[in-house]
Design an enzyme around this catalytic site. Structure first.
Site, PDB file in Angstrom:
ATOM      1  CB  CYS A  74       1.816 -27.930 -11.022  1.00 51.75           C
ATOM      2  SG  CYS A  74       0.614 -26.647 -11.398  1.00 51.75           S
ATOM      3  CB  ILE A  78      -2.238  -6.155  13.090  1.00 54.27           C
ATOM      4  CG1 ILE A  78      -1.596  -5.828  14.445  1.00 54.27           C
ATOM      5  CG2 ILE A  78      -1.289  -5.871  11.929  1.00 54.27           C
ATOM      6  CD1 ILE A  78      -1.232  -4.391  14.678  1.00 54.27           C
ATOM      7  NE  ARG A 109     -11.417  -6.523   4.952  1.00 52.34           N
ATOM      8  CZ  ARG A 109     -12.097  -6.015   3.926  1.00 52.34           C
ATOM      9  NH1 ARG A 109     -11.663  -4.937   3.329  1.00 52.34           N
ATOM     10  NH2 ARG A 109     -13.206  -6.583   3.510  1.00 52.34           N
ATOM     11  CB  VAL A 111      -1.687 -19.985  23.076  1.00 49.33           C
ATOM     12  CG1 VAL A 111      -1.610 -19.434  24.493  1.00 49.33           C
ATOM     13  CG2 VAL A 111      -0.292 -20.286  22.530  1.00 49.33           C
ATOM     14  CG  HIS A 160      -2.085  -0.967   1.013  1.00 45.67           C
ATOM     15  ND1 HIS A 160      -3.082  -0.730   0.090  1.00 45.67           N
ATOM     16  CD2 HIS A 160      -2.378  -2.162   1.586  1.00 45.67           C
ATOM     17  CE1 HIS A 160      -3.949  -1.747   0.117  1.00 45.67           C
ATOM     18  NE2 HIS A 160      -3.537  -2.630   1.014  1.00 45.67           N
TER      19      HIS A 160
END
Lengths: 422, 499
Positions: B422, B353, B322, B176, B55
């Site tokens: 592939c 984040i 997000r 965790v 970005h």
């Protein structure tokens, strides 16, 4: 990098490549090589352990490996040069074929290249099927390869989306190996595959075929846990409120085959908008000089017998091309008219007799196939029943074409049109 | 069963791009570093579920952490891409507009970007826009020449491999679920293995919370409650490389009234096109499924930006979520958090984040390291090597990207390069083997996919998945029922057909 000159390079040792190579040898073309990416010839037939192959050609029912074996044996007798473990990674309009092998890259400079790469399966992504993306979602051919070539059982409880032939064959195969097949769901109002497979793979095993249905959701974040099926309307759009969740660990997709033409495109070969195979004339010539195509790379066949036949016809044309005795390319366009999904070849010269292959757009009864050339109907054949699943093949005599077509160079020849109507 | 034999200076929770970048940067110092990840590989969350855009930094509030790490990450990306051999192209990006409102938005972005330190921003007219990208629609555009595209999975893996080669230890399948402070140490309890009661205890002086969507939960576990993460899901289409030939750079529409970007078209470094994402709020942070309604919307909106949104080009769909930090009262989206508060000793906490977390991963990692350095003296790690070497570098090493002479040389060096596994992406057996045998080697089909691109082409593994499954089983000594697609429990097979 090694470079070799060859009269003919055949790309692919499946049924089309095998038949073309054998026929070319018999026609006296010695300087040919067949390139195969697998470690043995046979193509997709190697994983087709069911029977039903060869009924038309050999008058008996063979398994896929047996059918391929007949050609492999003949090729061996004739001394056909196979290069296995050889993936073609480049093809250009100058007929340079670049192959990757463990020994290195090899480039063949060919007088004629035969495209015989077959087809690939349409995927979940291509259909944009929503839902989670767990394991347990297979195209029918991949599931077939796992089960028949790799001895891997793909699941215990399956739903099949699409009634293509391989999907129906896998419904039976899974059932025979102890899996529960909940049903075959087909978005169209009719089966996509052959009636004999509906009877022998589904009806005989009590597997339901649900027409006008599709899969609208998948659940399960690790392994597939369920799919939701829904009825579709006449525009194939799912009808709200008709969804039903079916617990299963496996979804098999049999939703169409796409001619594998990535190499053809590299060489600049023009493709047919409907078949997505090359545009060819009656001599299987593509739009690029010296490049020919037959078999499933050209059009998806329902019977391998006709793949072999098509490839043998191609071989005759290639032999003549090498001898310089093939007529110039034809200018008569061949059009799919009412009721016809597609027709091949897309253009013909019309100076020699030729065969048209076509498919009906929809299932129908008591229809007439009409071939018209300009104003004139040059051929009519009546069918009690036509199905999109069954390819129709029709011979056309050059003598039957309107005289202007074959002769006059001055004005654009009138197109041939093929229709299937009541 | 509980085992407790692991002592670390730093334990990072989450092997996304931020966690991996922190692991790498922490190893510049003489610290014993662990990364705990609940999935079986790095980058399985949003690090691999985004647009892959570097970005330009013209939409974030000046002075915010988001803005600072974005600009820093953008300007520094050439250096890290070179060190790690990560494919990346500074393509530039255009935000196109049609109306006077759009023009005002773009001018605002330009001012914001310049305040943030973005370079070269310019409003361009239609003619210049078409010169920049002939496929772009719009009367005018904001052009950000510093924006670019990168392979987010390759970048995450490269950071992780570099960290691992420098001694960071990665523990997968470790979720965790608890943390206890004992004296000067944290004890982290991680679920692992088949049974939910199996746990391992990791003892560590420092814990870094880099757990993305789970960050608020982990933060509370570490004694810093009160953060609210809201999941904004977005779905994508992946289009065929045939469509990619028509797109040079990311093309975004001018933002809507709420300031959000609608569906856009982004080329990938490998030549595909991403259409998306859209944006909607979800409660379930683990549900990455796509939906027919959203996919239909992507097609509708995508066609406004890019002609090639056609069914014949569809390859795949995916979704990301997000992890936005919000004010729970107002719903306002808040800035990234990167902190080490006094009241939570031994904790470095990264919360909220999301985009531009990929662009800013390394600057975030540097800040995390600085927080630790601010509290204690550490010795440098004299043997730290910031570079990846050989086939661990992707840029310039792939068979698919080589010319014929290069390919010949690769096969001569290793005949396994002569076997194309592939077919769509021209991935060789040697590359698949390297992906499995290399540092942080692939353990699943998806692991091979993210390392090599095998199965990512238009046939979606129709040709190569059987081969990859075979190679994985052979290399790792797996029974058929142990071959996994990607996640724990995602077995490809239920066993053998016949004994």
């Amino acid at each position: 990098m090694k470079s070799e000159k060859k009269a003919v390079v055949v790309i692919g040792a499946g049924p089309a490549g095998l038949a073309a190579a054998v026929a070319l040898k018999k026609l006296g073309v010695e300087d040919l090589v067949v390139l195969e990416r697998e470690d043995a010839p046979g193509g997709i037939l190697r994983q087709c352990i069911h029977d039903g192959f060869g009924l038309t050609r050999f008058g008996e029912s063979l398994s896929g490996p047996e059918y391929a074996g007949r050609f492999v044996d003949e090729a061996a007798k004739l001394g056909v040069d196979f290069r296995t473990g050889a993936s073609v990674i480049g093809l250009d309009a100058g007929r340079r074929v670049t192959v990757a092998t463990r020994e290195g890259l090899v480039t063949y400079e060919a007088e004629a290249v035969i495209l015989a790469m077959g087809c690939r399966e349409r995927t979940r992504g291509a259909l944009a099927i929503p839902g989670s993306r767990p394991s347990g979602v297979y195209t029918a051919g991949v599931a077939q390869a796992y089960m028949n070539l790799h001895n891997r059982m793909v699941g215990r409880r399956a739903v099949i989306l699409g009634s293509g032939d391989i999907g129906m064959i896998m419904a039976r195969r899974l059932t025979l190996e102890g899996a529960a097949v909940e049903g075959v769901y087909e978005i169209l109002p009719h089966a996509s595959g052959l009636p004999r497979n509906v009877a022998q793979c589904l009806d005989d095993f009590g597997i339901p075929l649900r027409l006008s249905h599709t899969v609208v959701d998948l659940r399960g974040s690790s392994r597939l846990e369920s799919v939701t099926v829904a009825r579709v309307d006449e525009n194939l759009i799912p009808i709200p409120g008709t969804g039903r969740e079916i617990p299963c660990d496996t979804l098999i997709l049999s939703v169409g085959l796409i001619p594998e033409n990535e190499l053809s495109l590299q060489a600049g070969v023009a493709l047919h908008p409907r078949t997505r195979g090359p545009l060819v004339d009656e001599f299987f010539r593509t739009s690029v000089e010296g490049i020919f195509a037959a078999g499933n790379v050209l059009q998806v066949h329902d019977l391998v017998d006709f793949v072999s036949l098509e490839a043998e016809n191609l071989a005759r044309a290639v032999a003549r091309h090498l001898a310089g005795s093939l007529p110039a390319g034809g200018g008569i366009e061949v059009r799919a008219g009412e009721g016809v999904g597609y027709v091949l070849p897309a253009r013909v010269g019309g100076k020699e007799d030729f065969t048209l292959s076509l498919r009906a757009r929809r299932p129908d009864r008591d229809v007439a196939l009409r071939i018209s050339h300009g104003e004139r109907i040059i051929k009519t054949i009546k069918f009690r029943r036509v199905l999109p699943a069954e390819m129709l093949r029709v011979q056309v005599r050059a003598a039957d074409l309107a005289p202007s077509a074959a002769g006059s160079e001055s004005r654009r020849p009138e197109p041939l049109e093929v229709s299937l109507t009541c | 069963m509980t085992s407790e034999n692991m002592d670390f200076d730093v334990a990072i929770i989450g092997a996304g791009v931020v966690g991996c970048a922190i692991a790498r940067e922490m190893r510049r110092r003489d610290l014993r570093v662990a990364v705990l990840e609940r999935e079986l590989d790095v980058g399985r969350g949003n690090s691999s579920r985004n647009s892959g855009v570097l970005h330009g930094g013209f939409t974030y509030k000046p002075g915010s952490l988001r803005a600072r790490i974005c600009i820093e990450g953008n300007h520094g990306f050439d250096a890290v891409a070179e060190e790690l051999g990560v494919p990346f192209r500074r393509t530039g990006k255009v935000v196109v507009g049609f109306s006077e409102d759009d023009m005002r938005s773009l001018e605002r972005f330009k001012a914001v970007g310049e305040a943030n330190g973005a370079r070269g921003l310019a409003i361009v007219d239609g003619a210049r826009l078409r010169e920049l990208d002939p496929s772009a629609r719009g009367e005018f555009a904001l052009h950000s020449p510093d924006s670019g595209i990168l392979d987010p999975m390759a970048y995450t893996l490269a950071l992780a491999k570099n960290a691992a080669l420098n001694g960071a230890e990665f523990f997968f399948d470790r979720e965790v679920f608890g943390a206890v402070r004992r004296g000067e140490l944290w004890e982290l309890f991680a679920r692992t293995g088949a049974g939910a009661r199996d746990a391992e205890i990791f003892r560590t002086r420092w814990v870094v919370n880099a757990s993305g969507l789970g960050a608020a939960k982990i933060s509370a576990m570490l004694g810093i409650p009160g953060y609210t993460i809201r999941g904004f899901k977005g779905e994508y289409f992946v289009l065929d490389k045939k469509a990619g030939a028509a797109l040079r750079m990311p093309v975004y529409p001018a933002p809507d009234q709420k300031g959000g970007f609608a569906t856009h078209a982004t080329p990938t470094v490998d030549g595909n096109v991403l259409i998306g994402p859209d944006s909607y709020i979800v409660e379930d942070f683990s549900d990455f499924s796509t939906t027919s309604a959203r996919m239909a919307g992507l097609v509708r909106d995508g066609l406004k930006m890019f002609d090639e949104v056609k069914p014949e080009h569809y390859i795949r769909n995916f979704a990301g979520i997000r992890a936005k930090r919000v004010d729970p009262a107002t719903g306002e989206v808040l800035d990234f958090v990167c902190e080490a508060p006094e009241h939570a000793p031994g904790v470095i906490n990264l919360v909220g984040i999301e985009s531009p977390g990929l662009t800013g991963a390394l600057p975030l990692a540097r800040r995390a390291c600085a927080l630790l350095a601010g509290r204690e003296d550490t010795r440098p790690n004299a043997s730290f090597d910031p570079r990846l070497r050989g086939s661990d570098r992707i840029a310039g090493t792939r068979f698919a990207a080589a010319d014929d002479a290069g390919r010949s040389a690769m096969i001569a060096r290793d005949p396994d390069h002569g076997e194309i596994v592939c077919r769509c992406e021209n991935v060789t057996k040697a590359e698949v083997l390297a992906a499995i045998r290399g540092p942080l080697g692939a353990r699943t089909v998806d692991g091979v996919k993210t390392r090599t691109r095998a199965t990512m082409g238009r046939c979606q593994g129709g040709y190569c998945q059987t081969r990859i499954a075979d190679i994985l089983a052979r290399e790792l000594g797996l029974e058929p029922s142990e071959v996994l697609l990607g996640k724990k429990g995602s077995n490809l097979f239920v066993g053998s057909v016949r004994p």
